[in-house]
Design a protein around this motif. Structure first.
Motif, mmCIF file in Angstrom:
data_model
loop_
_atom_site.group_PDB
_atom_site.id
_atom_site.type_symbol
_atom_site.label_atom_id
_atom_site.label_comp_id
_atom_site.label_asym_id
_atom_site.label_seq_id
_atom_site.Cartn_x
_atom_site.Cartn_y
_atom_site.Cartn_z
ATOM 1 N N GLU A 7 0.835 -1.203 0.000
ATOM 2 C CA GLU A 7 0.000 0.000 0.000
ATOM 3 C C GLU A 7 0.871 1.255 0.000
ATOM 4 O O GLU A 7 0.523 2.253 -0.620
ATOM 5 N N ASP A 8 2.018 1.199 0.707
ATOM 6 C CA ASP A 8 2.958 2.323 0.689
ATOM 7 C C ASP A 8 3.468 2.567 -0.727
ATOM 8 O O ASP A 8 3.553 3.707 -1.179
ATOM 9 N N LEU A 9 3.809 1.495 -1.418
ATOM 10 C CA LEU A 9 4.286 1.611 -2.798
ATOM 11 C C LEU A 9 3.196 2.202 -3.692
ATOM 12 O O LEU A 9 3.457 3.116 -4.478
ATOM 13 N N MET A 10 1.986 1.707 -3.564
ATOM 14 C CA MET A 10 0.895 2.204 -4.406
ATOM 15 C C MET A 10 0.636 3.684 -4.130
ATOM 16 O O MET A 10 0.385 4.453 -5.057
ATOM 17 N N LYS A 11 0.738 4.101 -2.876
ATOM 18 C CA LYS A 11 0.535 5.513 -2.527
ATOM 19 C C LYS A 11 1.621 6.387 -3.161
ATOM 20 O O LYS A 11 1.326 7.434 -3.731
ATOM 21 N N VAL A 12 2.879 5.939 -3.104
ATOM 22 C CA VAL A 12 3.987 6.693 -3.703
ATOM 23 C C VAL A 12 3.786 6.806 -5.212
ATOM 24 O O VAL A 12 3.983 7.871 -5.799
ATOM 25 N N LEU A 13 3.379 5.717 -5.843
ATOM 26 C CA LEU A 13 3.148 5.747 -7.294
ATOM 27 C C LEU A 13 2.030 6.730 -7.637
ATOM 28 O O LEU A 13 2.167 7.549 -8.549
ATOM 29 N N ALA A 14 0.930 6.675 -6.888
ATOM 30 C CA ALA A 14 -0.215 7.551 -7.167
ATOM 31 C C ALA A 14 0.120 9.025 -6.926
ATOM 32 O O ALA A 14 -0.353 9.886 -7.663
ATOM 33 N N GLU A 15 0.935 9.293 -5.926
ATOM 34 C CA GLU A 15 1.285 10.681 -5.604
ATOM 35 C C GLU A 15 2.273 11.288 -6.600
ATOM 36 O O GLU A 15 2.332 12.503 -6.742
ATOM 37 N N ASN A 16 3.035 10.442 -7.291
ATOM 38 C CA ASN A 16 4.129 10.959 -8.110
ATOM 39 C C ASN A 16 3.998 10.739 -9.607
ATOM 40 O O ASN A 16 4.743 11.352 -10.373
ATOM 41 N N ILE A 17 3.090 9.891 -10.017
ATOM 42 C CA ILE A 17 2.992 9.582 -11.450
ATOM 43 C C ILE A 17 1.607 9.946 -11.968
ATOM 44 O O ILE A 17 0.595 9.417 -11.503
ATOM 45 N N GLU A 18 1.601 10.852 -12.917
ATOM 46 C CA GLU A 18 0.346 11.281 -13.524
ATOM 47 C C GLU A 18 -0.348 10.095 -14.181
ATOM 48 O O GLU A 18 0.289 9.287 -14.864
ATOM 49 N N GLY A 19 -1.638 9.991 -13.977
ATOM 50 C CA GLY A 19 -2.400 8.910 -14.585
ATOM 51 C C GLY A 19 -2.605 7.726 -13.664
ATOM 52 O O GLY A 19 -3.364 6.818 -13.984
ATOM 53 N N ILE A 20 -1.945 7.714 -12.505
ATOM 54 C CA ILE A 20 -2.140 6.631 -11.542
ATOM 55 C C ILE A 20 -2.939 7.197 -10.378
ATOM 56 O O ILE A 20 -2.515 8.129 -9.707
ATOM 57 N N LEU A 38 10.902 7.499 -13.832
ATOM 58 C CA LEU A 38 10.440 8.044 -12.561
ATOM 59 C C LEU A 38 10.251 6.931 -11.531
ATOM 60 O O LEU A 38 10.631 7.081 -10.369
ATOM 61 N N ILE A 39 9.689 5.816 -11.946
ATOM 62 C CA ILE A 39 9.520 4.683 -11.022
ATOM 63 C C ILE A 39 10.875 4.195 -10.535
ATOM 64 O O ILE A 39 11.049 3.920 -9.342
ATOM 65 N N MET A 40 11.832 4.103 -11.419
ATOM 66 C CA MET A 40 13.169 3.667 -11.007
ATOM 67 C C MET A 40 13.743 4.634 -9.972
ATOM 68 O O MET A 40 14.321 4.206 -8.965
ATOM 69 N N ALA A 41 13.566 5.933 -10.185
ATOM 70 C CA ALA A 41 14.070 6.931 -9.243
ATOM 71 C C ALA A 41 13.311 6.865 -7.919
ATOM 72 O O ALA A 41 13.917 6.962 -6.845
ATOM 73 N N LEU A 42 12.003 6.684 -7.979
ATOM 74 C CA LEU A 42 11.213 6.581 -6.753
ATOM 75 C C LEU A 42 11.590 5.358 -5.932
ATOM 76 O O LEU A 42 11.640 5.423 -4.696
#
Length: 74
Positions: free
Chosen positions: A6-19, A43-47
């Motif tokens: 859930e932490d990963l999904m939150k980071v993805l949603a907060e930082n990647i447009e369209g998620i 961006l995912i690799m950097a996150l």
């Protein structure tokens, strides 16, 4: 303490447009989301590096079929 998926999904949603957090699950294939492009892959690799202290190589990300598989690198 290890981050949750859930932490990963939150980071993805907060930082990647369209998620959007309420529209993804661990089984979601991020490459199938609207607006997916190579910049999002970088961006995912950097996150993964900054947020979870984990390196993900291009080939590893390319072969990920779900957020759950991406989470396995943490």
């Amino acid at each position: 303490m290890k981050p949750t998926i859930e932490d990963l999904m939150k980071v993805l949603a907060e930082n990647i447009e369209g998620i959007e957090l309420d529209k993804i699950t661990p089984e979601t294939n991020i490459k199938d989301l609207d607006g997916w492009n190579s910049m999002n892959a970088l961006l995912i690799m950097a996150l993964m590096e900054t947020e979870f202290d984990t390196s993900v190589k291009v080939d590893q990300l390319k072969n990920c079929n779900s957020i759950k598989e991406l989470y396995s690198f943490i």
